[in-house]
Design a protein around this motif. Structure first.
Motif, short mmCIF file in Angstrom:
data_model
loop_
_atom_site.label_atom_id
_atom_site.label_comp_id
_atom_site.label_asym_id
_atom_site.label_seq_id
_atom_site.Cartn_x
_atom_site.Cartn_y
_atom_site.Cartn_z
N GLY A 182 -6.30 -1.78 1.07
CA GLY A 182 -5.26 -2.46 1.82
C GLY A 182 -5.71 -2.88 3.21
O GLY A 182 -5.40 -3.98 3.66
N LEU A 198 -3.74 -5.31 -5.25
CA LEU A 198 -4.15 -4.08 -4.57
C LEU A 198 -4.26 -2.91 -5.56
O LEU A 198 -5.18 -2.08 -5.45
N CYS A 225 0.82 -1.21 0.00
CA CYS A 225 0.00 0.00 0.00
C CYS A 225 0.86 1.26 0.00
O CYS A 225 0.58 2.22 -0.73
N THR A 241 -6.81 3.33 -1.97
CA THR A 241 -5.71 2.37 -1.81
C THR A 241 -5.59 1.91 -0.36
O THR A 241 -5.44 0.71 -0.08
N SER A 295 -7.95 -1.07 -6.25
CA SER A 295 -8.12 0.35 -5.95
C SER A 295 -8.58 1.12 -7.19
O SER A 295 -9.37 2.06 -7.08
#
Length: 481
Positions: free
Chosen positions: A367, A329, A175, A363, A333
């Motif tokens: 995460g 991730l 992240c 994000t 996002s």
């Protein structure tokens, strides 16, 4: 005063194609900093996970040496969908992946449901692989330093672990990197992918020195039934290519770059898988694979008589998990960012940092959710649910190609699916077959997940959709009769 659309019209209204171009070029949006090579590495990094390091252990006993054909068959099925993704990505080059494609072709609720399917594909699969990082890290540190973290903080919950701290740390580090910028994340991912490809290339080179054609006989001891079963086993090693399409608004020259990166990633992944499978079954008799853990390490160790291959393969597995988690991730996002821009989620999801050009809030929220799953949830029961969400999204993309060819035949496309309409139809049928093979419990969980999606849509998304709050007359004009 415009008439408020009915629920049916809200369900079926489609986002005008010109709106996607307008949205992707808005001021203060995502920055186009990713090139073809980095984007290809994103696709390869999301696809080649730890599976190839251990897939032969379960697939070879099912098919024998014909596991090579199983990988090829799985690649063909993956290619059907990848080609459909390539066309839609070149026609609608935005960050929403199959969510955006469904919004342009099937309507708002279908897009919303696909977005929820992508939550399963990305968030749950990301947590599932992050939770195993502690085990591979322990294996590496044991081989290098003779040290292991306690199982209570490194093993998956439900398998001796209480809180999976390495998984949380991994998600947190990914992240932080993503928050710094898409270009920086792509560069780091590229380095990790090149390293793990180098590890697999080393296996191919060293293993080829012991290749014995006699080990390929009998070639298909289990017949075509075994080949098909192994193909189903290894098919999910190809999932991840769709991550390329989530970078649609951060890629330079997206109409050309997106489809080319998808195809190059598919070719690269297939080449690696087939070579590793061929060398693996040629280096030792196929009957030795059953019950053999960490097969590639064992094969290299027996060939070299040294312990360094196991260390190298463990390091490759650790890096694979890092790169896959990073890309998962990233993709999640960007999908949530697009849904926020469309008003389907609160505006905070659409907020971009003026300094880094990244959706920081989205994000960090993504995460945090993935880290929570990785820390405390046993994820075995959710594996098939992830597969269901992935296959539904794949089928929607293939269906979207058929619809968009009819509704917008003159739309600019950087790539067109060859063999249309056979390829998208075969893709839909292949996805349907794999969905059919899933257990009943998966259908029940998936039905509950969609029921939750419907509830959120009715209570929030349909009333806050950008199509609801803009020109209603134009919205109704776009709605199918």
């Amino acid at each position: 005063m415009p008439t408020r659309p009915t629920l049916r019209q809200q369900f079926l209204r489609r986002k005008p194609l010109h709106s996607f171009t307008t949205d992707s070029s808005e001021a203060g949006g995502l920055r186009r900093t990713v090139g073809l090579f980095q984007l290809t590495m994103i696709g390869i990094g999301a696809t080649i996970g730890t599976g190839i390091f251990f897939a032969l252990d379960s697939a070879v006993p099912e098919a024998g040496p014909a596991v090579i054909v199983s990988f090829a068959l799985a690649a063909v099925v993956a290619a059907l969908t990848a080609l459909c993704y390539a066309e839609l990505a070149s026609a609608v080059p935005v960050s929403g992946s199959s969510y955006s494609y469904a919004y342009a072709t099937l309507g708002e609720f279908a897009a919303w449901a696909v977005g929820w399917c992508l939550l399963l594909e990305y968030a749950v699969s990301g947590a599932a692989i992050a939770v195993s990082w502690g085990q591979y890290l322990n294996d590496l540190t044991e081989r290098l330093f003779g040290f292991q973290m306690p199982a209570a903080i490194s093993a998956p919950p439900g398998a001796g672990g209480i809180v999976n701290l390495p998984g949380v740390v991994l998600v947190g580090l990914c992240c932080l990197l993503l928050v710094r910028g898409a270009k920086e994340s792509a560069v780091v991912n590229t380095v990790m992918v090149v390293v793990k490809l180098g590890v697999l290339a080393l296996f191919v080179v060293v293993g080829a020195t012991a290749f014995d054609a006699g080990n390929l006989l009998p070639f298909a001891p289990m017949g075509m039934a075994g080949v098909s079963a192994a193909a189903a086993t290894v098919f999910f090693s190809f999932i991840g290519l769709d991550a390329v399409s989530t970078a649609g608004e951060e890629v330079r020259n997206p109409r050309r770059t997106l489809p080319l990166a998808i195809i190059l990633a598919l070719v690269g992944v297939t080449t690696v898988y087939v070579l590793v499978a061929l060398v693996g079954v040629g280096a030792q008799p196929w009957t030795r694979f059953e019950g053999q853990e960490a097969g590639l390490s064992v094969i290299l160790g027996s060939l070299t008589g040294a312990g360094w291959p196991a260390v190298l393969l463990s390091a490759g597995a650790v890096l694979s998990i890092v790169s896959v988690t990073l890309v998962v991730l990233y993709g999640q996002s960007r999908i949530l960012y697009t849904m926020g821009r469309d008003g389907m989620l609160p505006s905070a999801f659409h907020r971009v940092s003026p300094r880094t050009g990244t959706p920081v809030f989205t994000t960090l929220l993504t995460g945090g959710f993935v880290a929570l799953l990785a820390a405390v949830f046993p994820l075995d029961l959710l594996t098939d649910l992830t597969s269901m969400g992935t296959l539904v999204a794949f089928a929607v993309v293939s269906l979207g190609v058929l619809i968009l060819r009819r509704t917008a035949p003159n739309l600019e496309r950087g790539f067109r699916v060859p063999g249309y309409p056979v390829v998208p139809i075969l893709s839909i049928l292949a996805c349907g077959y794999l969905v059919y093979e899933l257990p009943l419990a998966t259908y029940l969980l998936f039905g509950g997940w969609l029921a939750l999606a419907l509830t959120v849509y009715l209570l929030y998304s349909r009333r806050n959709s950008c199509l609801e709050t803009t020109d209603t007359a134009r919205t109704l004009e776009e709605t199918p009769a």
